[in-house]
Scaffold this active site. Sequence first.
Site, short mmCIF file in Angstrom:
data_model
loop_
_atom_site.label_atom_id
_atom_site.label_comp_id
_atom_site.label_asym_id
_atom_site.label_seq_id
_atom_site.Cartn_x
_atom_site.Cartn_y
_atom_site.Cartn_z
N GLY A 243 -5.22 -38.94 10.99
CA GLY A 243 -5.94 -37.70 10.74
C GLY A 243 -6.71 -37.81 9.45
N CYS B 243 -0.96 -44.36 10.50
CA CYS B 243 -1.95 -44.02 9.46
C CYS B 243 -1.55 -42.71 8.75
CB CYS B 243 -3.35 -43.97 10.05
SG CYS B 243 -4.63 -43.96 8.79
N TYR B 244 -2.24 -41.59 9.02
CA TYR B 244 -1.83 -40.33 8.37
C TYR B 244 -0.37 -40.02 8.71
CZ TYR B 244 -1.68 -35.39 7.10
OH TYR B 244 -1.33 -34.18 6.54
N HIS C 255 -3.92 -49.40 12.57
CA HIS C 255 -4.08 -48.73 13.87
C HIS C 255 -3.73 -49.69 15.01
CE1 HIS C 255 -5.82 -44.92 12.56
NE2 HIS C 255 -6.29 -45.63 11.54
N GLU D 84 -3.48 -49.00 18.04
CA GLU D 84 -4.10 -48.59 19.30
C GLU D 84 -5.50 -49.16 19.51
OE1 GLU D 84 -3.53 -46.82 16.66
OE2 GLU D 84 -5.08 -45.32 16.25
N SER E 44 -16.72 -32.81 45.46
CA SER E 44 -18.10 -33.04 45.05
C SER E 44 -18.58 -34.40 45.56
CB SER E 44 -18.16 -33.06 43.52
OG SER E 44 -17.41 -34.17 43.05
N GLY E 45 -17.66 -35.18 46.12
CA GLY E 45 -18.01 -36.53 46.55
C GLY E 45 -17.63 -37.55 45.49
N GLY E 46 -17.24 -37.08 44.31
CA GLY E 46 -16.82 -37.98 43.23
C GLY E 46 -15.37 -38.42 43.45
N VAL E 47 -14.97 -39.42 42.66
CA VAL E 47 -13.65 -40.01 42.88
C VAL E 47 -12.52 -39.02 42.60
CG1 VAL E 47 -13.68 -41.12 40.60
CG2 VAL E 47 -12.13 -41.96 42.34
N ASP E 48 -12.67 -38.16 41.59
CA ASP E 48 -11.57 -37.28 41.21
C ASP E 48 -11.26 -36.27 42.33
OD1 ASP E 48 -12.03 -38.63 38.86
OD2 ASP E 48 -13.27 -37.01 38.05
N SER E 49 -12.30 -35.59 42.80
CA SER E 49 -12.03 -34.56 43.81
C SER E 49 -11.64 -35.19 45.14
CB SER E 49 -13.23 -33.62 43.96
OG SER E 49 -14.37 -34.33 44.33
N LYS F 113 -9.33 -41.09 33.50
CA LYS F 113 -10.18 -41.49 34.63
C LYS F 113 -9.69 -42.79 35.28
CE LYS F 113 -14.24 -40.89 36.79
NZ LYS F 113 -14.78 -39.59 37.24
#
Length: 531
Positions: free
Chosen positions: A76, A103-104, A190, A192, A244-249, A387
């Site tokens: 942070g 870190c912080y 860090h 990560e 919507s045709g996208g991968v998520d929906s 995602k």
Amino acid sequence: MKRAEFLLCKQVSYTPMTTPIGAHEQVLILDFGGQYTQLIARRVRECSVFCEILPYDTPLAEIRRRNPKGVILSGGPASVYEPDAPRVDPELFTLGVPVLGICYGHQLMAYLLGGTVAPAPQHEYGRTLLTVVHAEPMFNELDFHLTCWMSHGDSVETPPAGFIVLAETENTPVAAMGDLERNLYGVQFHPEVAHTPFGMHLLRNFLYKVCGCRGDWTMRNFIQESIADIRERVGRERVLCAVSGGVDSCTVAALVQRAIGEQLTCIFVDHGLMRQGEAEQVRALFTQHFPVRLIFVDARERFLNRLRGVTDPEQKRKIIGEEFVRVFEEHADAIGQCRYLAQGTLYPDVIESGAGIAATIKTHHNVGGLPEWMTMELIEPLRYLFKDEGRRVALELGLPPEIVWRQPFPGPGLAVRVLGEVTAEKLEIVRTADAILNEELTRTGWAQRVWQALAVLPDVRSVGVMGDQRTYAHPIVLRVVHSEDAMTAEPAELPWDLLLRIANRISNEVPSVNRVLYDLSSKPPATIEWE
Ligand code: XMP
């Protein structure tokens, strides 16, 4: 995040969330506003451990209730010794739950437990050589000389009683510390970020050797549990799934279908803000791959009417979110007794819409854009997934590659790529430019190599010359980015001749465009979309 913004965010009230995946072992990440907090979460998930990001001031009772295997304190921008610095209740360190401060978080742990923290005589930034002085358990199976990524102005001078130094660098004598009895650890660097090549190994050591995790977060488990959850929750009711045709929906539709079969109806709303030929493509895709009932709604006129005269990006998102729900509820009534609405919300949508401590970056139409009067209850199985995790679920479910690897496209569609007022004429300009851009990227194999490619129509005009005539026309901005999860992004280094060809085609083939620009910004400081 800048410090002032961060302190403002502290005012955001915190509503405890119920974890959908209660049976899983989980790690909590307390967020102090660090730029890499989401990255920590992704890395932990990559280690097959479920984790959630919570605000730093989450009440201790809530932390206890969740029974975490471990807690990570993020980085942070603040300094721990300042009076208004964000802190945790020191009792956190007495719960018997392993804690890793980064870190912080490392400095805060030292400070709260009686160590000293001060501005470092020399700021450390970038790749730094680290020497391990005590390997077990955090540096288990690692070399004694390692490269890590540092980015700090303060440092721990003396560790608290009970702690020993685990690693040092030339300028930071307490680069890693640990209380091996109480399982409290802190690292100044860090782990990560990719610039700390052994970082994943260290995180794995923390999760598996210190916290005793077994690693039960796999997409196969997730699918089974989600299906069981949905079945139990829905019972014999009906579900409307917005696609919507996208991968998520599509992934949500596939999950819900596996759970409740015939009780599912999907709905696709053509809001007139889609890309060229997209509505027809989605209809074909569905007929081919999803043997489910699909309602196809042509709502182009009503969306455009509602957007007339609206220029503010947040306002546009809210109107679109609201209008979507209006259409859904009308059809839910028509189907009869549709109590639930399923949608493909992802974790970044939730984070960026301002849940918890993160500043509201944009109100995602499917999160903050939902109207209060909405009566349907939400089913959002991917709400805690990134995602790439969503894509892994899609692959496990056997969705076809053209859906799994489809470029992300925002729910508010081209409305957030036409800056200022959205009109049919402007939509047509940006749609044609987008089609040319993506056609060229597909032809040259670049489409599969990038995260997203889009065209933006800014709300300005400039002077040009065409066929000996003065023009006063629109520019088009091309934005092509690489990204791992949309939380950060880098501009793609497209070959110059390809860029020139795209620019040429756009200015020749799209009426009223006389200039083409390429967006070189990263995220942050920019976002992927322009609104
Ligand atoms: P930004 O512009 O915030 O976008 O860097 C990150 C990713 O999210 C997509 N995006 C949205 N998706 N509703 C969505 O469903 C939205 O309101 C929305 N806004 C941005 C964007 O295309 C990118 O992939």
